[in-house]
Design a protein around this motif. Structure first.
Motif, mmCIF file in Angstrom:
data_model
loop_
_atom_site.group_PDB
_atom_site.id
_atom_site.type_symbol
_atom_site.label_atom_id
_atom_site.label_comp_id
_atom_site.label_asym_id
_atom_site.label_seq_id
_atom_site.Cartn_x
_atom_site.Cartn_y
_atom_site.Cartn_z
ATOM 1 N N SER A 195 34.215 80.614 49.796
ATOM 2 C CA SER A 195 35.349 79.718 49.586
ATOM 3 C C SER A 195 36.557 80.459 49.047
ATOM 4 C CB SER A 195 34.970 78.596 48.623
ATOM 5 O OG SER A 195 33.918 77.840 49.152
ATOM 6 N N LEU A 196 36.320 81.436 48.206
ATOM 7 C CA LEU A 196 37.444 82.209 47.683
ATOM 8 C C LEU A 196 38.069 83.083 48.772
ATOM 9 C CD1 LEU A 196 36.074 83.245 44.185
ATOM 10 C CD2 LEU A 196 37.903 81.621 44.659
ATOM 11 N N THR A 200 38.130 82.403 52.026
ATOM 12 C CA THR A 200 38.747 81.598 53.074
ATOM 13 C C THR A 200 39.676 80.514 52.527
ATOM 14 O OG1 THR A 200 36.867 80.092 53.104
ATOM 15 C CG2 THR A 200 36.805 81.949 54.631
ATOM 16 N N SER A 201 39.878 80.446 51.231
ATOM 17 C CA SER A 201 40.728 79.444 50.571
ATOM 18 C C SER A 201 40.273 78.025 50.890
ATOM 19 C CB SER A 201 42.202 79.627 50.963
ATOM 20 O OG SER A 201 42.664 80.874 50.555
ATOM 21 N N TYR A 202 38.985 77.793 50.848
ATOM 22 C CA TYR A 202 38.386 76.487 51.108
ATOM 23 C C TYR A 202 38.196 75.787 49.768
ATOM 24 C CZ TYR A 202 34.988 73.082 52.879
ATOM 25 O OH TYR A 202 34.328 71.930 53.211
ATOM 26 N N LYS A 203 39.117 74.871 49.440
ATOM 27 C CA LYS A 203 39.144 74.245 48.113
ATOM 28 C C LYS A 203 37.910 73.385 47.828
ATOM 29 C CE LYS A 203 43.191 75.599 46.668
ATOM 30 N NZ LYS A 203 43.367 76.390 45.493
ATOM 31 N N ALA A 204 37.457 72.613 48.812
ATOM 32 C CA ALA A 204 36.300 71.745 48.582
ATOM 33 C C ALA A 204 35.053 72.579 48.289
ATOM 34 C CB ALA A 204 36.064 70.848 49.792
ATOM 35 N N GLN A 233 35.005 75.477 46.839
ATOM 36 C CA GLN A 233 35.130 76.021 45.484
ATOM 37 C C GLN A 233 34.649 75.013 44.454
ATOM 38 O OE1 GLN A 233 39.187 77.203 44.994
ATOM 39 N NE2 GLN A 233 39.044 78.864 46.472
ATOM 40 N N PHE A 234 35.033 73.749 44.631
ATOM 41 C CA PHE A 234 34.613 72.724 43.672
ATOM 42 C C PHE A 234 33.108 72.487 43.735
ATOM 43 C CE2 PHE A 234 39.148 71.389 44.136
ATOM 44 C CZ PHE A 234 39.516 71.686 42.841
#
Length: 75
Positions: A19-20, A22-26, A28-29
Motif C-alpha cells: 500500500s505504501l 502504490t499509494s493505496y489508502k484503504a 494502509q488503513f
C-alpha cells in the motif's frame, strides 16, 4: 495465540508495504488495523507474565516493611 498473532501480522505487513508503494489508502488503513490487533494480541499474551516481572516491593510489601522495622528479630 502466537500463531494467531503471526497469521495476522505477516499479511498485514505485506499489505502495508504494498500500500505504501502504490499509494493505496484503504490498504494502509486495513494494514495498520491488522498490525494494531497484532499488538493487542501480543499484550494479552504477555499479560500473564506481569506478576512474575512485577517489582518485588509491590508483591512483598508486608515482608519488606517488617524487615525495615526490625520486626523479624522480635519473634
Amino acid at each position: 495465540m502466537k500463531k494467531a498473532q503471526m497469521l495476522i501480522a505477516i499479511p498485514s505487513g505485506f499489505l502495508l508495504v504494498f500500500s505504501l508503494l502504490t499509494s493505496y489508502k484503504a490498504g494502509q488503513f486495513i494494514a495498520m488495523a491488522g498490525l494494531f490487533i497484532t499488538l493487542l494480541v501480543r499484550q494479552i499474551r504477555l499479560w500473564k507474565y506481569g506478576t512474575i516481572l512485577d517489582h518485588p516491593s509491590r508483591r512483598y510489601e508486608g515482608e519488606v516493611e517488617e524487615e525495615l522495622d526490625g520486626g523479624g528479630s522480635d519473634k
